[in-house]
Enzyme design. Structure first.
Site, PDB file in Angstrom:
ATOM      1  CB  ALA A  72      -0.938   0.006   1.203  1.00  0.00           C
ATOM      2  CB  THR A  73       4.188   2.123   1.396  1.00  0.00           C
ATOM      3  OG1 THR A  73       3.868   1.928   2.778  1.00  0.00           O
ATOM      4  CG2 THR A  73       5.161   3.287   1.279  1.00  0.00           C
ATOM      5  CG  ASN A 145      -2.331   2.707  11.126  1.00  0.00           C
ATOM      6  OD1 ASN A 145      -2.804   3.837  10.994  1.00  0.00           O
ATOM      7  ND2 ASN A 145      -1.049   2.531  11.413  1.00  0.00           N
ATOM      8  CD  GLN A 173      -4.973  -1.889   9.734  1.00  0.00           C
ATOM      9  OE1 GLN A 173      -5.538  -2.839  10.266  1.00  0.00           O
ATOM     10  NE2 GLN A 173      -3.652  -1.820   9.641  1.00  0.00           N
ATOM     11  CB  SER A 190      -0.913  -4.208   2.407  1.00  0.00           C
ATOM     12  OG  SER A 190      -0.105  -3.130   2.001  1.00  0.00           O
ATOM     13  CG  HIS A 192       1.313  -7.494   5.315  1.00  0.00           C
ATOM     14  ND1 HIS A 192       1.503  -7.145   6.625  1.00  0.00           N
ATOM     15  CD2 HIS A 192       1.498  -6.365   4.592  1.00  0.00           C
ATOM     16  CE1 HIS A 192       1.798  -5.859   6.701  1.00  0.00           C
ATOM     17  NE2 HIS A 192       1.797  -5.362   5.482  1.00  0.00           N
ATOM     18  CB  THR A 228       9.466  -9.464 -13.243  1.00  0.00           C
ATOM     19  OG1 THR A 228      10.247  -9.113 -14.389  1.00  0.00           O
ATOM     20  CG2 THR A 228       8.961 -10.882 -13.387  1.00  0.00           C
ATOM     21  CB  CYS A 310       5.332   2.097   9.975  1.00  0.00           C
ATOM     22  SG  CYS A 310       4.460   0.916   8.934  1.00  0.00           S
TER      23      CYS A 310
END
Length: 364
Positions: A72-73, A145, A173, A190, A192, A228, A310
């Site tokens: 997402a960043t 978050n 989130q 994201s 994860h 890739t 983070c």
């Protein structure tokens, strides 16, 4: 070890792991092909990528395109740094948004961070006062978050439309846990955070919109994001998205029960953020006089946090907690407990016993 840090990352779903393994096989297997190659192995890998794209898109609003990114960043940076005008955002946003201020301003565009209300929700009156015809992007989280507060994205989008601006939503989130707001023009996610692998995310773009790429090269992902792709990461993301769609209500019901129990276990602790407009898998609470950093060290059999992973090494009070009006001492006495699909009620009970005992020991 009991894991209660679901906002930082989530356990990999077995289904996602299984989906990834085929695309890691080699040299004797058939799963290591480059999805951008024209031969049979490449076409097979490309088909896996497109299946994953469809599964990720199934949890998004209709009328848009999913572009795979590293997370997402990257997705947020792609939109903000390529904006053609000024940017407005809020004080509780992730650093992936806030730290884009310098590069945006370097290009001669405005970047303004607006206040939030004491419950953590966006201050709409401040937004109305700041938005102009020069505003290109309004960036707002769907679910915060750190404190779990849910923003009024429909109202934010209305103000954006009145000024000809687009809405960028950090849905990290929220994605896979609730219906994603259809009023957004760009959505960053994201894998994860929904029991998928780390290292992959996506940007959803409403049809007809264009952005300047951050990365140039082979023109992959429709020319928006060269590089890739990893079929294994894409497959894991797709499997996690499919599972999240199938389990969304069951997961929500389970988390609601955990929330009720957690509030009982931590009765007397102050809640940070809204109690109502909130994702219930996030419990951010404080106790006056508590040293949260020491608590995390002392209650080492439980994985939980004092804020965003983070920013965990900065030593500074959470910018989110400061934004909702907490003093430094209050922010440093706050902890975040995150639970989800694989959290058992019995685990929550045991974790609370450990945390409460460690907190009690600080009173001696």
């Amino acid at each position: 070890m009991i894991y209660l840090d679901y906002q930082a990352t989530t356990p990999l779903a077995p289904e996602a792991r299984d989906a990834m393994l085929r695309w890691l096989d080699g040299p004797d297997g058939q799963g290591f092909g480059n999805p951008h190659s024209a031969h049979k192995m490449g076409r097979s890998a490309a088909a896996a990528v497109e299946l994953a794209r469809d599964r990720v898109a199934a949890l998004m609003p209709p009328g848009g395109t999913v572009v795979f990114t590293s997370g997402a960043t990257e997705a947020l940076n792609m939109v903000l740094r390529g904006a053609s005008g000024d940017v407005l955002t809020f004080a509780t946003e992730h650093s992936a948004v806030r730290d884009c201020a310098a590069p945006v301003e370097k290009r001669g565009r405005g970047f303004e961070i607006l206040p939030v209300k004491p419950d953590g929700r966006a201050d709409l009156s401040a937004l109305r006062g700041a938005a102009t015809k020069d505003t290109a992007i309004i960036a707002a989280m769907m679910v915060n978050n750190e404190i779990g507060t849910i923003n009024p994205l429909g109202d934010i989008a209305t103000i954006a439309r009145e000024n000809g601006a687009l809405v960028l939503c950090d849905a990290v989130q929220a994605y896979g846990r609730m219906e994603i707001a259809g009023a957004c023009d760009f959505i960053a996610i994201s894998a994860h955070k929904i029991h998928g692998p780390k290292g992959i995310g996506a940007l959803w773009m409403r049809d007809g919109l264009e952005i300047d790429p951050l990365l140039y090269g082979g023109g992959q992902e429709g020319g928006v994001r060269s590089g890739t792709l990893s079929p294994a990461l894409c497959a894991g993301f797709g499997a996690a998205a499919k599972l999240a769609q199938e389990r969304m209500q069951d997961d929500a019901d389970h988390i609601a029960a955990l929330w009720v129990r957690a509030r009982e276990l931590f009765d007397g602790w102050e809640l940070n953020g809204s109690a109502d407009a909130r994702w219930q898998g996030n419990l951010n609470i404080r106790k006056d006089g508590l040293d949260a950093a020491r608590l995390i060290s002392d209650a080492r059999s439980v994985c939980f946090s004092a804020g965003s992973a983070c920013a965990s090494g900065s030593g500074r009070p959470s910018h989110v907690l400061k934004a909702i009006g907490l003093e430094d001492a209050q922010a440093k006495s706050s902890i975040r407990l995150g639970f989800g699909r694989y959290t058992a009620m019995e685990q929550l009970d045991r974790a609370a016993k450990v945390i409460l005992a460690a907190a009690k020991a600080q009173e001696v």
